[in-house]
Design a protein around this motif. Structure first.
Motif, PDB file in Angstrom:
ATOM      1  N   PRO A   1      73.478  63.286  72.380  1.00  0.00           N
ATOM      2  CA  PRO A   1      74.355  63.395  71.008  1.00  0.00           C
ATOM      3  C   PRO A   1      75.115  62.423  70.708  1.00  0.00           C
ATOM      4  O   PRO A   1      76.123  62.115  71.640  1.00  0.00           O
TER       5      PRO A   1
ATOM      6  N   PHE B   1      68.837  59.472  62.977  1.00  0.00           N
ATOM      7  CA  PHE B   1      68.907  60.591  63.703  1.00  0.00           C
ATOM      8  C   PHE B   1      68.474  60.750  65.204  1.00  0.00           C
ATOM      9  O   PHE B   1      68.877  61.614  65.885  1.00  0.00           O
TER      10      PHE B   1
ATOM     11  N   LYS C   1      72.445  65.566  57.118  1.00  0.00           N
ATOM     12  CA  LYS C   1      71.359  66.709  57.690  1.00  0.00           C
ATOM     13  C   LYS C   1      71.218  67.563  56.481  1.00  0.00           C
ATOM     14  O   LYS C   1      70.163  67.812  56.032  1.00  0.00           O
TER      15      LYS C   1
ATOM     16  N   GLY D   1      68.491  60.122  69.252  1.00  0.00           N
ATOM     17  CA  GLY D   1      69.664  60.338  70.291  1.00  0.00           C
ATOM     18  C   GLY D   1      70.148  59.123  70.476  1.00  0.00           C
ATOM     19  O   GLY D   1      69.076  58.282  70.770  1.00  0.00           O
TER      20      GLY D   1
ATOM     21  N   GLU E   1      76.353  66.619  65.051  1.00  0.00           N
ATOM     22  CA  GLU E   1      76.002  65.336  64.702  1.00  0.00           C
ATOM     23  C   GLU E   1      75.429  65.099  63.410  1.00  0.00           C
ATOM     24  O   GLU E   1      74.553  65.975  63.229  1.00  0.00           O
TER      25      GLU E   1
ATOM     26  N   SER F   1      69.130  67.378  67.162  1.00  0.00           N
ATOM     27  CA  SER F   1      69.859  66.539  68.096  1.00  0.00           C
ATOM     28  C   SER F   1      69.940  67.269  69.617  1.00  0.00           C
ATOM     29  O   SER F   1      69.667  68.333  69.962  1.00  0.00           O
TER      30      SER F   1
ATOM     31  N   ASN G   1      68.272  60.942  74.584  1.00  0.00           N
ATOM     32  CA  ASN G   1      68.614  61.895  73.560  1.00  0.00           C
ATOM     33  C   ASN G   1      69.883  62.722  73.803  1.00  0.00           C
ATOM     34  O   ASN G   1      70.044  63.863  73.332  1.00  0.00           O
TER      35      ASN G   1
END
Length: 429
Positions: free
Chosen positions: A45, A76, A416, A78, A411, A19, A43
């Motif tokens: 987070p 995922f 993940k 941002g 994040e 992120s 981008n």
């Protein structure tokens, strides 16, 4: 209060998208206060600290728009924030907001530079050291500000505007560098910042300010020269990838084994830590796609490290590296030089079977053959994720409590890791 449950023992295999950096996004958002025009940040987070800073900036009158996702977008990816600080309606940053996140104190510099006054509560944040604000205040005084402390608030004024000056930081401070850099962009004349922080997040802020019309020289060095301008314009800027998140997942892979691509990570932001990881025996390769981390199956080699300002080993990876060293084949020494209270994770790692001896600012870690799952308590952001890493390698179940710390800086951590084979889930009360 949420908990995270981990059943350890699985290697990690797959792709982990990295992120945008929290430590870059926060000062970039605050920089919006310097301009009457829109600042568009890409981008960004999705983190608790970002959401809290949106509230704080909103209190000052900043209108913030979050661009929504479209069907088929990467979950995922941002977010994009549009920050419009055309009208500042309040120059007070109240205690109930600032006390919850230390970085929000940085609004002091931009408010003072643009409006000529500010009243900002003394800060709070993670309990990892005193982290005094003296460097921030001394820098602003060097630029001509009048500053008093009144009932827990910093009351600053510069009715005729700030003036360029020479600031020599007694000790490298990322936060004080952010404050002085932003303030100096609108100060009359030239400002020289000596012994300034060289962290990539400082450079990211400077690059954005330059897009906004600031005149800054000396990027990536410890001496920054800023020639003040009368106003800054709007700009579009993408937040750099989070080097601490990338280093964290690299250490997790080194600890449990496997093969992980850290998609979007930049090796140039993390060279010292990657060199240290290579010494532990892990294989690391970088490309335009990101950083690939592979375990060799030859065990974890003990390595001594000392935290230091960039480009040294990051203090924000110290706890994670200590978790890794608990499984090393021998003894390692970890010396913390940045924050005096940043060993609070030691006792919680001991609950999992780690053998760690503290002597002042140095921890000696005796690697053990196995860790065993247990309930543990998070004490701060980086300590929290070190317990997650240890839990991934521990036998049985580990239950990490107080995970709101994790939500401040990582994040979609569970998603993940689980996509790469980890058995990890959030338990909500």
């Amino acid at each position: 209060m949420d908990k995270i449950r981990i059943v350890g023992g699985n290697a990690l295999e797959g792709i982990i998208p990295i992120s945008g950096a929290k430590n870059a996004a926060l000062p970039l958002m605050i920089a919006s206060l310097l301009s009457e025009e829109r600042l568009i940040l890409e981008n960004v987070p999705r983190l608790a600290d970002v959401a809290l800073l949106q509230r704080i900036l909103g209190n000052h009158g900043v209108n913030i728009t979050t661009n929504g996702k479209r069907a088929g977008d990467d979950p995922f990816a941002g977010q994009t924030l549009e920050l419009d600080a055309r009208v500042i309606v309040d120059t007070t940053a109240p205690y109930d907001l600032v006390s919850r996140m230390r970085a929000s104190f940085w609004v002091l510099g931009p408010l003072l530079a643009r409006i000529g006054r500010a009243r900002v509560s003394l800060p709070g944040g993670c309990a990892i050291g005193t982290r005094p604000v003296d460097f921030h205040l001394d820098a602003l005084r060097a630029l001509g500000a009048d500053i008093e402390i009144d009932a827990g608030y910093v009351v600053a004024s510069a009715p005729r505007g700030l003036r360029g000056g020479r600031v020599v930081f007694p000790k490298v401070s990322v936060g004080a560098t952010h404050t002085a850099l932003m303030a100096a962009t609108l100060a009359e004349g030239e400002t020289v910042l000596e012994n300034a922080a060289r962290e990539p997040e400082v450079t990211d802020l400077a690059e954005c300010l330059i897009k906004m019309g600031a005149k800054i020289e000396g990027l990536d060095t410890s001496t920054l020269r800023i020639t003040g301008v009368s106003r800054l314009r709007g700009a579009r800027h993408s937040v750099q990838p989070d080097r601490i998140e990338a280093g964290t997942y690299a250490m997790a892979t080194a600890m449990v084994g496997g093969d992980v691509m850290l998609k979007g990570a930049r090796a140039d932001l993390l060279e010292n830590a990657l060199d240290v990881l290579r010494q532990t025996g892990v294989q690391i390769d970088s490309s335009d796609e990101g950083i690939r981390v592979r375990g060799t199956g030859n065990g974890i080699q003990p390595v001594d490290v000392t935290t230091a300002p960039y480009p040294g080993f990051p203090t924000d990876l110290q706890a994670q590296f200590m978790a890794l060293m608990t499984r090393a084949g021998g003894s390692s020494r970890i010396t913390e030089t940045i924050f005096e209270n940043r060993f609070m994770h030691v006792q919680e790692l001991a609950r999992l079977g780690a053998r760690i001896h503290l002597d002042g600012d140095t921890a000696t870690v005796e690697g053990v053959e196995r860790l065993t799952g247990a309930p543990v308590m998070a004490t701060d952001l980086r300590a929290s994720v070190s317990l997650v890493i240890a839990g991934l390698a521990a036998e049985g179940e580990t239950l990490v409590q107080r995970v709101y710390h994790l939500d401040r800086g990582f994040e979609k951590l569970e998603e993940k890791l689980s996509r790469c084979g980890a058995v990890i889930e959030r338990i909500s009360n």
